[in-house]
Scaffold this active site. Structure first.
Site, PDB file in Angstrom:
ATOM      1  CB  ALA A  16      50.728   8.269  -7.375  1.00 22.78           C
ATOM      2  N   GLY A  37      60.315   8.469  -2.625  1.00 21.95           N
ATOM      3  CA  GLY A  37      60.583   9.896  -2.437  1.00 21.95           C
ATOM      4  C   GLY A  37      59.665  10.489  -1.373  1.00 21.95           C
ATOM      5  CG  HIS A  38      55.469  10.869  -2.092  1.00 22.36           C
ATOM      6  ND1 HIS A  38      55.306  10.142  -3.238  1.00 22.36           N
ATOM      7  CD2 HIS A  38      55.080  12.134  -2.388  1.00 22.36           C
ATOM      8  CE1 HIS A  38      54.818  10.914  -4.190  1.00 22.36           C
ATOM      9  NE2 HIS A  38      54.679  12.134  -3.708  1.00 22.36           N
ATOM     10  CD  GLN A  41      49.219  21.286  -8.040  1.00 25.05           C
ATOM     11  OE1 GLN A  41      48.851  21.602  -6.913  1.00 25.05           O
ATOM     12  NE2 GLN A  41      50.399  20.714  -8.253  1.00 25.05           N
TER      13      GLN A  41
HETATM   14  O1  PAF Z   1      54.371  18.606  -5.302  1.00 23.86           O
HETATM   15  C1  PAF Z   1      53.175  18.235  -5.207  1.00 23.86           C
HETATM   16  O2  PAF Z   1      52.859  17.040  -5.065  1.00 23.86           O
HETATM   17  C2  PAF Z   1      52.075  19.274  -5.300  1.00 23.86           C
HETATM   18  O3  PAF Z   1      52.439  20.313  -6.150  1.00 23.86           O
HETATM   19  C3  PAF Z   1      51.641  19.826  -3.931  1.00 23.86           C
HETATM   20  C4  PAF Z   1      52.756  20.569  -3.242  1.00 23.86           C
HETATM   21  C5  PAF Z   1      51.163  18.669  -3.046  1.00 23.86           C
HETATM   22  C6  PAF Z   1      50.475  20.794  -4.103  1.00 23.86           C
HETATM   23  O4  PAF Z   1      49.379  20.202  -4.735  1.00 23.86           O
END
Ligand code: PAF
Length: 279
Positions: free
Chosen positions: A32, A36-37, A61
């Protein structure tokens, strides 16, 4: 851009780059993708021309009742953006590719996994560290780039790297904000126009905290809380000021670099943000 899913394909692509004498920079994501990415990828490329990006929504997570099912998955759109950004390898493992049937949580965030975001999301940081460790083992990068918005995450990843991957350099890239100040996040797409306006108070609260910080840490925290009182629709979880080197709370008399942290739920969406303040 090469698209790989298996660990073997990934290793072959990385080994081939290393054989050409290239260092490897890695940007792990959950997809998504937004500006920022893309800024993380730019930062990665400042260190080496060879950039690997992963997209993996890590079930470990997300706690029960969190947004794992709902988390936006936009893989084809993401792949187009990454190809345009001239990423070398896109790694999109399945749960089986990455965990190979072993879904045990192998890392512990300890006490830091139980406070702030960890208090609200008890399994989050152990699961996050577990996947980041797996990804580091798989990609074997020289550099890994993370956004400053997730301050507690990057603090914990630095600890993990110091313990298990001492040669790896963890790079922090600044938070990218919309014109309103709202920190970019994949979860912003869940906000209605009305909730977006409410969410903008988080960045405003940090700015108010920064403006009041000349009077000391307690004033900074109070000013940020006061700003949030103007947006009662946002369910404020915490405002806290921590030492950037230890993540311990700071009080009046502190001198050095601190991070003002904020978390709130707007509508159904949990939002976090932070700002560096030097005292
Ligand atoms: O920040 C994120 O998008 C996630 O926590 C990561 C570091 C990709 C780990 O799943």
């Amino acid at each position: 851009m090469q698209r790989v899913t298996s660990l073997n394909e990934l290793s072959a692509a990385v080994e081939e780059a290393k054989a050409r004498g290239l260092e490897v920079a890695f940007v792990p994501t959950m997809g998504a993708l937004h500006e920022g990415h893309l800024s993380l990828i730019k930062e990665a490329r400042r260190h080496t021309p060879f950039v690997v990006v992963s997209i993996f929504v890590n079930p470990l997570q997300f706690g029960a009742g969190e947004d794992f099912e709902k988390y936006p998955r936009t893989i084809e759109e993401d792949a187009e953006k990454l190809a345009e950004a001239a990423v070398d390898v896109l790694f999109t493992p399945t749960v089986n590719d990455l965990y190979r049937g072993n879904m045990n949580v192998s890392e512990s965030a300890g006490h830091l996994g139980e406070i702030y975001e960890g208090a609200a999301r008890p399994e989050h940081f152990d699961g996050m560290l577990t996947v980041v460790s797996r990804l580091f083992e798989a990609v074997k990068p020289d550099y890994a780039v993370f956004g400053a918005k997730d301050a507690q995450q990057i603090f914990l990843i630095r600890q993990l790297a110091a313990k298990k991957f001492p040669a790896l350099q963890i790079i922090e890239a600044p938070t990218i904000r919309e014109a309103s100040g709202l920190a970019m996040s994949s979860r912003n797409r869940f906000l209605s126009a009305e909730n977006r306006a409410i969410a903008e108070n988080l960045a405003a609260a940090l700015k108010a905290g920064e403006a009041a910080s000349t009077a000391g840490p307690a004033s900074a925290v109070q000013a940020a809380r006061n700003q949030m009182l103007k947006a009662p629709e946002a369910k404020l979880d915490y405002v806290a000021l921590v030492d950037a080197d230890t993540f311990e709370p700071v009080t009046d008399g502190f001198s050095g670099r601190a991070i003002l942290l904020i978390a709130a739920v707007v509508g159904e969406t949990r939002l976090i943000d932070n700002l560096d303040i030097t005292f």
